[in-house]
Design a protein around this motif. Structure first.
Motif, PDB file in Angstrom:
ATOM      1  N   CYS A   1       1.239  -1.381   0.408  1.00  0.00           N
ATOM      2  CA  CYS A   1      -0.042   0.095   0.353  1.00  0.00           C
ATOM      3  C   CYS A   1       1.092   1.720   0.019  1.00  0.00           C
ATOM      4  O   CYS A   1       1.446   1.788   1.477  1.00  0.00           O
ATOM      5  CB  CYS A   1      -0.858  -0.075   1.156  1.00  0.00           C
ATOM      6  SG  CYS A   1      -2.329  -1.443   1.387  1.00  0.00           S
TER       7      CYS A   1
ATOM      8  N   ILE B   1      -1.031   6.939  -0.717  1.00  0.00           N
ATOM      9  CA  ILE B   1      -2.051   7.614   0.057  1.00  0.00           C
ATOM     10  C   ILE B   1      -1.743   8.803   1.057  1.00  0.00           C
ATOM     11  O   ILE B   1      -0.182   8.977   1.403  1.00  0.00           O
ATOM     12  CB  ILE B   1      -2.769   6.484   1.015  1.00  0.00           C
ATOM     13  CG1 ILE B   1      -3.977   7.192   1.411  1.00  0.00           C
ATOM     14  CG2 ILE B   1      -1.280   5.695   1.855  1.00  0.00           C
ATOM     15  CD1 ILE B   1      -4.811   6.209   2.135  1.00  0.00           C
TER      16      ILE B   1
ATOM     17  N   HIS C   1      -4.591  -1.541   4.339  1.00  0.00           N
ATOM     18  CA  HIS C   1      -5.750   0.059   4.077  1.00  0.00           C
ATOM     19  C   HIS C   1      -6.531  -0.296   5.755  1.00  0.00           C
ATOM     20  O   HIS C   1      -6.073   0.368   6.057  1.00  0.00           O
ATOM     21  CB  HIS C   1      -6.332   0.207   3.226  1.00  0.00           C
ATOM     22  CG  HIS C   1      -5.841   0.818   1.676  1.00  0.00           C
ATOM     23  ND1 HIS C   1      -4.812   1.511   1.480  1.00  0.00           N
ATOM     24  CD2 HIS C   1      -4.835   0.245   0.508  1.00  0.00           C
ATOM     25  CE1 HIS C   1      -4.126   1.689   0.882  1.00  0.00           C
ATOM     26  NE2 HIS C   1      -4.418   1.294  -0.297  1.00  0.00           N
TER      27      HIS C   1
ATOM     28  N   ARG D   1      -6.070   2.334   8.399  1.00  0.00           N
ATOM     29  CA  ARG D   1      -7.482   3.332   8.541  1.00  0.00           C
ATOM     30  C   ARG D   1      -7.970   3.002  10.156  1.00  0.00           C
ATOM     31  O   ARG D   1      -8.108   3.910  10.243  1.00  0.00           O
ATOM     32  CB  ARG D   1      -9.072   2.995   7.539  1.00  0.00           C
ATOM     33  CG  ARG D   1     -10.344   3.826   7.475  1.00  0.00           C
ATOM     34  CD  ARG D   1     -10.895   3.018   6.849  1.00  0.00           C
ATOM     35  NE  ARG D   1     -11.450   2.021   7.264  1.00  0.00           N
ATOM     36  CZ  ARG D   1     -12.616   2.159   8.058  1.00  0.00           C
ATOM     37  NH1 ARG D   1     -13.168   3.540   8.607  1.00  0.00           N
ATOM     38  NH2 ARG D   1     -13.074   0.975   8.924  1.00  0.00           N
TER      39      ARG D   1
ATOM     40  N   TYR E   1      -8.778   8.565   3.486  1.00  0.00           N
ATOM     41  CA  TYR E   1      -9.913   7.690   3.032  1.00  0.00           C
ATOM     42  C   TYR E   1     -10.864   8.998   2.250  1.00  0.00           C
ATOM     43  O   TYR E   1     -11.492   9.594   3.365  1.00  0.00           O
ATOM     44  CB  TYR E   1     -10.178   7.001   3.898  1.00  0.00           C
ATOM     45  CG  TYR E   1      -8.817   5.624   3.721  1.00  0.00           C
ATOM     46  CD1 TYR E   1      -8.246   4.591   2.926  1.00  0.00           C
ATOM     47  CD2 TYR E   1      -8.088   5.824   5.613  1.00  0.00           C
ATOM     48  CE1 TYR E   1      -7.580   3.973   2.993  1.00  0.00           C
ATOM     49  CE2 TYR E   1      -6.648   4.955   5.170  1.00  0.00           C
ATOM     50  CZ  TYR E   1      -6.662   4.481   4.444  1.00  0.00           C
ATOM     51  OH  TYR E   1      -5.311   3.203   4.624  1.00  0.00           O
ATOM     52  N   GLN E   2     -11.162   8.295   1.186  1.00  0.00           N
ATOM     53  CA  GLN E   2     -13.051   8.904   0.805  1.00  0.00           C
ATOM     54  C   GLN E   2     -13.979   7.252   0.965  1.00  0.00           C
ATOM     55  O   GLN E   2     -13.567   6.040   0.335  1.00  0.00           O
ATOM     56  CB  GLN E   2     -12.618   8.720  -0.962  1.00  0.00           C
ATOM     57  CG  GLN E   2     -11.879  10.675  -0.742  1.00  0.00           C
ATOM     58  CD  GLN E   2     -12.454  10.596  -2.175  1.00  0.00           C
ATOM     59  OE1 GLN E   2     -11.048  10.532  -3.202  1.00  0.00           O
ATOM     60  NE2 GLN E   2     -12.803  11.730  -2.317  1.00  0.00           N
ATOM     61  N   TYR E   3     -15.063   8.350   1.206  1.00  0.00           N
ATOM     62  CA  TYR E   3     -16.018   6.754   1.549  1.00  0.00           C
ATOM     63  C   TYR E   3     -16.722   7.172   0.423  1.00  0.00           C
ATOM     64  O   TYR E   3     -17.654   8.220   0.197  1.00  0.00           O
ATOM     65  CB  TYR E   3     -16.904   7.381   3.001  1.00  0.00           C
ATOM     66  CG  TYR E   3     -15.413   7.442   4.044  1.00  0.00           C
ATOM     67  CD1 TYR E   3     -15.668   6.025   4.920  1.00  0.00           C
ATOM     68  CD2 TYR E   3     -15.171   7.602   4.490  1.00  0.00           C
ATOM     69  CE1 TYR E   3     -14.418   5.433   5.711  1.00  0.00           C
ATOM     70  CE2 TYR E   3     -13.568   7.933   5.354  1.00  0.00           C
ATOM     71  CZ  TYR E   3     -13.171   6.265   6.332  1.00  0.00           C
ATOM     72  OH  TYR E   3     -12.970   5.981   6.838  1.00  0.00           O
TER      73      TYR E   3
ATOM     74  N   PHE F   1     -14.181   2.585   1.007  1.00  0.00           N
ATOM     75  CA  PHE F   1     -13.898   3.245   1.130  1.00  0.00           C
ATOM     76  C   PHE F   1     -12.088   3.027   0.120  1.00  0.00           C
ATOM     77  O   PHE F   1     -11.849   1.662  -0.438  1.00  0.00           O
ATOM     78  CB  PHE F   1     -12.966   3.570   2.224  1.00  0.00           C
ATOM     79  CG  PHE F   1     -12.763   2.197   3.575  1.00  0.00           C
ATOM     80  CD1 PHE F   1     -10.651   2.317   2.937  1.00  0.00           C
ATOM     81  CD2 PHE F   1     -12.856   1.280   3.733  1.00  0.00           C
ATOM     82  CE1 PHE F   1     -10.553   0.794   3.549  1.00  0.00           C
ATOM     83  CE2 PHE F   1     -12.094   0.197   4.442  1.00  0.00           C
ATOM     84  CZ  PHE F   1     -11.430   0.125   4.061  1.00  0.00           C
ATOM     85  N   GLU F   2     -11.720   4.276  -0.060  1.00  0.00           N
ATOM     86  CA  GLU F   2     -10.778   4.225  -1.121  1.00  0.00           C
ATOM     87  C   GLU F   2      -9.440   4.892  -0.802  1.00  0.00           C
ATOM     88  O   GLU F   2     -10.074   6.292   0.469  1.00  0.00           O
ATOM     89  CB  GLU F   2     -11.398   4.586  -2.512  1.00  0.00           C
ATOM     90  CG  GLU F   2     -12.401   3.591  -3.010  1.00  0.00           C
ATOM     91  CD  GLU F   2     -11.088   2.685  -3.266  1.00  0.00           C
ATOM     92  OE1 GLU F   2      -9.623   2.452  -3.566  1.00  0.00           O
ATOM     93  OE2 GLU F   2     -11.602   1.574  -3.798  1.00  0.00           O
ATOM     94  N   PRO F   3      -8.100   4.733  -0.789  1.00  0.00           N
ATOM     95  CA  PRO F   3      -7.503   5.875  -0.740  1.00  0.00           C
ATOM     96  C   PRO F   3      -7.500   7.246  -0.818  1.00  0.00           C
ATOM     97  O   PRO F   3      -7.454   7.717  -2.706  1.00  0.00           O
ATOM     98  CB  PRO F   3      -5.838   5.727  -1.046  1.00  0.00           C
ATOM     99  CG  PRO F   3      -6.829   4.679  -1.514  1.00  0.00           C
ATOM    100  CD  PRO F   3      -7.636   4.099  -1.098  1.00  0.00           C
TER     101      PRO F   3
ATOM    102  N   GLU G   1     -11.965  14.211   3.049  1.00  0.00           N
ATOM    103  CA  GLU G   1     -12.447  12.838   3.355  1.00  0.00           C
ATOM    104  C   GLU G   1     -14.407  13.493   4.088  1.00  0.00           C
ATOM    105  O   GLU G   1     -15.054  12.680   4.021  1.00  0.00           O
ATOM    106  CB  GLU G   1     -11.513  12.298   4.424  1.00  0.00           C
ATOM    107  CG  GLU G   1     -12.103  11.032   6.232  1.00  0.00           C
ATOM    108  CD  GLU G   1     -10.808  10.846   6.308  1.00  0.00           C
ATOM    109  OE1 GLU G   1     -11.436  11.125   7.671  1.00  0.00           O
ATOM    110  OE2 GLU G   1      -9.495  10.229   5.936  1.00  0.00           O
TER     111      GLU G   1
END
Length: 445
Positions: A246, A288, A336, A340, A347-349, A374-376, A431
């Motif tokens: 990651c 990230i 991740h 997290r 992160y985005q949700y 979720f994504e970085p 975020e």
């Protein structure tokens, strides 16, 4: 538009840059073809197309008022100063900021950054050279009357009018173009060069030529191998963290700077032939964005590695340094889920197709139930130690530089005319906005 124009200019000036773009394009295509999950993640974030367009450039300025006017220019283009970078801690007589778009949507539309350094003239020694450099810089106008007028007009009217956009971009790009005619004599250049190679590059020319333009690659280790296989003179060590499952923050490498023919001022206006080394090719891989807690852990791991095996400027201990780096980063989580959970990264949700029950659950329950994914968030900024490592390797330094002085942030902010934006706050906002979109209001402490 500006990014594309800069890329076309640099291709014409540095043919190896075209080879670099070809190399990066081939590697990115291979990575995306072999990793459908990554392709889908990039598409989900609407970031797939920006990979091939993404660039960052770097310029160096000599006077505080040049920085102030550059800020006005980039602001018109939707690029704001983010972060303060003190490179004197790594032996370079400059401090810097990065001009870039700040919102997720703006970054998708214009994934371009300009790392902008300002000479700290008080660090130029001896005093006689410092005074001579100041006198030379005082006489130059890197913008010219046309670009200054265009900047004034754009500010007064709230932007660049459509009919003036092409001329505005042309004038801006011209300022960053390479000029082989120095504005100093060979004797003055040598004195500046002895004081510091960066000072010679900043003071000796009419404008702030862009010294590299950097595409984004998805596998920088493959890029490093490919550069070597193609006969490019790649630096020995990839700057930044070690290879990870990651990726975090930023990893960078480059091919060595070109030795270019220039002409010094001579008697009676005659040119005196000489050479100068400044422009190079760089590649970066972005991971990230880390929280303050994550950045503290990153810095601790990096300090540990560099204390065990300080990287040599000539790269002779590259293998030992990379081993120390890898070992030091074993205490940094590499999934991740762990990052997290520990609050180390941003992160985005997103709501999934199961979102019908989402409103009745908290975030962690929603994730566990599959209602939210979720994504970085990609790191959009820079690392001072990495930037210094790239600069030093391309300035031809043979020894590891020591700190020149303490930070002078107040001086930089006064020249800039505003406080640089805080990168952590920008990532937190992205975020938080993603959480708000799914009905959550919580933010990281």
């Amino acid at each position: 538009m500006f990014s594309g124009a800069m890329s076309r200019m640099y291709r014409a000036e540095v043919p190896l840059y075209t080879d670099l773009l070809s190399l990066v394009g081939e590697i990115n295509e291979t990575v995306l073809r072999s990793d459908p999950e990554l392709r889908n993640r990039l598409r989900k974030l609407d970031n797939l197309d920006r990979i091939s367009e993404e660039r960052h450039g770097a310029i160096r300025l000599g006077r505080p008022d040049e920085l102030h006017t550059i800020r006005r220019l980039f602001s018109i283009m939707g690029m704001e100063p983010v972060g303060y970078y003190d490179l004197s801690v790594a032996g370079l007589p400059v401090h810097a900021t990065a001009f870039r778009p700040v919102s997720a949507e703006e970054l998708r539309r214009n994934p371009f950054r300009v790392f902008t350094s300002l000479l700290r003239s008080e660090l130029i020694e001896p005093k006689e050279v410092r005074d001579e450099a100041a006198a030379i810089l005082a006489k130059r106008d890197i913008f010219g009357p046309v670009l200054r007028e265009l900047i004034d007009h754009a500010e007064a009217t709230g932007g660049v009018e459509s009919g003036m956009a092409e001329g505005f971009i042309d004038e801006a790009v011209r300022m960053f173009s390479w000029r082989s005619q120095a504005i100093v004599t060979a004797t003055t250049y040598l004195k500046l060069h002895v004081s510091h190679r960066l000072a010679a590059d900043i003071v000796s020319f009419k404008g702030p030529h862009i010294n590299h333009l950097t595409p984004r690659v998805l596998d920088i280790d493959a890029a490093q191998e490919s550069m070597t296989a193609r006969g490019m003179d790649a630096k020995a060590v990839i700057e930044g963290p070690p290879r990870r499952k990651c990726p975090v923050l930023l990893r960078q490498t480059s091919f060595k700077a070109l030795q270019e023919q220039i002409s010094f001022l001579g008697e009676g206006g005659a040119g005196v032939p000489g050479t100068h080394t400044a422009r190079f090719g760089e590649i970066e891989q972005r991971g990230i964005a880390l929280t303050r807690k994550g950045r503290d852990l990153y810095d601790s791991c990096l300090r540990e590695a560099r204390s065990i095996e300080p990287p040599a400027a000539d790269g002779l201990n590259a293998d030992r340094y990379m081993y120390a780096l890898t070992e030091s980063f074993r205490r940094f989580p590499d999934t991740h889920e762990d990052m997290r959970r520990d609050g180390l990264a941003f992160y985005q949700y997103f709501i999934t197709e199961k979102h019908s029950l989402a409103e009745t659950m908290d975030l962690e329950s929603m994730i566990k139930a599959g209602h939210v994914d979720f994504e970085p968030i990609v790191y959009e900024d820079f690392l001072p130690i990495s930037a210094a490592g790239i600069f030093q390797s391309n300035l031809g330094d043979r020894k590891t530089a020591e700190a020149l002085a303490v930070s002078n942030r107040e001086q930089f902010v006064a020249a800039l005319g505003t406080e640089p934006l805080d990168e952590f706050g920008l990532y937190q906002a992205i975020e938080d906005q993603s959480k708000a979109a799914i009905g959550l209001r919580q933010s990281r402490e």
